[in-house]
Scaffold this active site. Structure first.
Site, PDB file in Angstrom:
ATOM      1  N   CYS A 135     109.941 -51.434  66.700  1.00  0.00           N
ATOM      2  CA  CYS A 135     108.264 -51.542  66.852  1.00  0.00           C
ATOM      3  C   CYS A 135     107.992 -50.538  68.012  1.00  0.00           C
ATOM      4  O   CYS A 135     108.184 -50.695  69.110  1.00  0.00           O
ATOM      5  CB  CYS A 135     107.778 -52.721  67.033  1.00  0.00           C
ATOM      6  N   CYS A 138     104.928 -51.472  69.777  1.00  0.00           N
ATOM      7  CA  CYS A 138     105.036 -52.524  70.835  1.00  0.00           C
ATOM      8  C   CYS A 138     105.968 -51.933  72.265  1.00  0.00           C
ATOM      9  O   CYS A 138     105.561 -52.468  73.273  1.00  0.00           O
ATOM     10  CB  CYS A 138     105.873 -53.598  70.192  1.00  0.00           C
ATOM     11  N   ASP A 139     106.911 -51.347  72.057  1.00  0.00           N
ATOM     12  CA  ASP A 139     107.794 -51.177  73.083  1.00  0.00           C
ATOM     13  C   ASP A 139     107.984 -49.816  73.529  1.00  0.00           C
ATOM     14  O   ASP A 139     108.724 -49.530  74.622  1.00  0.00           O
ATOM     15  CB  ASP A 139     109.373 -51.679  72.459  1.00  0.00           C
TER      16      ASP A 139
END
Ligand code: NAP
Length: 315
Positions: A135, A138-139
């Site tokens: 992701c 997200c990261d």
């Protein structure tokens, strides 16, 4: 109708599920949406949406919130639930969740999507969360000014790879062929960032690291040469495995990839059971066709409910 009895149950709250909820609500059909995570599904893992008419360059999470608000306006109920089994008893579907709830509905629309396919190489599982991520939204921010590799040659790899150039000082793209499934505009966008390098005709043999990712061992398919590139993060985007394993035997048929087969009404081989979005067998998996197919599924499900009620009334 008791608390857990509905006319339509929608399983999954991504773009397809939200759209089905909007149309079922507008059809004045008692509807529940069961979602195990955040309503919006994969939108929460998507950087920018630039391929949905009227939503140029809005973030996935922004679009998820707007979709949810809009669907709720028409009365569908949204509940948290991880659906573990869908079966049929008489003319009703029974939906069981891991949380121990049981819901009943005259029609079910399955929009459960799927999850990122894994590379299946040494180091991938061990270093998940320590440099291996599926992701970018997200990261990605954890890898500011670091070296990042994305793996794959589809829309996800090229699109998320371009997004990761906002953080990484360099983004490699490792792809097993020299042609891309991704649309040409995404390949151009990836190249235009000026921070990328493509490693083509190459497969990842191992993700290297001790406690955190330090490199990728890559084999060139043409020369057989194996080399190691130093990277701090690896984002595999090598496709998608549908969540189509929740049905009682015989309720649905799937293609060889596990995607559910439907007819033009989005109906599976079981009357009253519909599928839309990424879990369905189809040519492309875009937000636009997920919401289109969900529209068809919801209107067909509402018609199924009306016919089932008429049959009950005359029985
Ligand atoms: P995809 O289109 O199936 O592409 C998967 C890529 O990974 C392919 O390039 C494939 O290589 C490669 N691959 C598969 N298994 C591999 C392995 N074991 N090792 C190395 N490489 C491997 O998947 P996706 O990119 O996740 O997209 C899924 C669907 O969502 C598609 O229909 C896509 O169009 C859609 N999508 C659309 C957008 C958008 O429009 N903005 C964004 C994301 C996704 P080969 O090509 O050699 O098979």
């Amino acid at each position: 109708m008791s608390d857990n009895n509905y006319e339509i149950a929608i399983v999954g709250g991504g773009p397809a599920g939200i759209t089905a909820a909007l149309y079922a609500g507008r059809s004045r059909v008692k509807t529940i949406v069961l979602e195990r995570g955040a309503v919006g599904g994969q939108l929460w893992n998507t950087a920018d949406i630039d391929d949905y008419p009227g939503l140029s360059m809005q973030t996935g999470p922004e679009v998820a919130q707007k979709f949810e608000e809009h669907a709720k306006k028409f009365g569908a109920e949204f509940e948290f639930g991880t659906v573990s089994k869908i079966s049929k008893q008489g003319d009703e579907f029974v939906i069981e969740t891991d949380e121990g709830e049981e819901y009943r509905a005259l029609s079910v629309i399955v929009t459960v999507g799927g999850e990122a396919r894994k590379l299946g190489v040494p180091g991938e599982q061990e270093l998940a969360g320590a440099g291996v991520s599926y992701c970018a939204v997200c990261d990605g921010a954890f890898f500011q000014d670091k070296t990042i590799a994305v793996v794959g040659g589809g829309d996800s790899a090229l699109e998320e790879g371009a997004f990761l150039t906002r953080y990484g000082s360099k983004v490699y793209l490792v792809h097993r062929r020299d042609e891309f499934r991704a649309s040409p505009v995404l390949v151009e966008h990836f190249d235009a960032t000026g921070k990328t390098e493509k490693i083509l005709n190459s497969v990842v043999e191992e993700i290297v690291g001790d406690g955190k990712v330090t490199g990728l061992r890559v084999k060139n398919n043409e020369t057989g040469e194996v080399s190691e590139i130093a990277v701090d993060a690896v984002f595999p985007f090598v496709g998608f495995t549908p969540h189509s394993d929740i049905f009682e035997d015989g309720l649905v048929e799937t293609d060889e990839g596990g995607h559910i087969l439907t007819d033009a009404k989005m109906e599976t081989k079981t009357p009253g059971l519909f599928a839309a979005g990424d879990v369905r067998s189809q040519y492309v998996r875009q937000i636009t066709n997920a919401v289109g197919d969900a529209t068809t599924a919801a209107l067909a499900a509402a018609a199924h409910v009306e016919a089932a009620k008429r049959t009950k009334a005359t029985a």
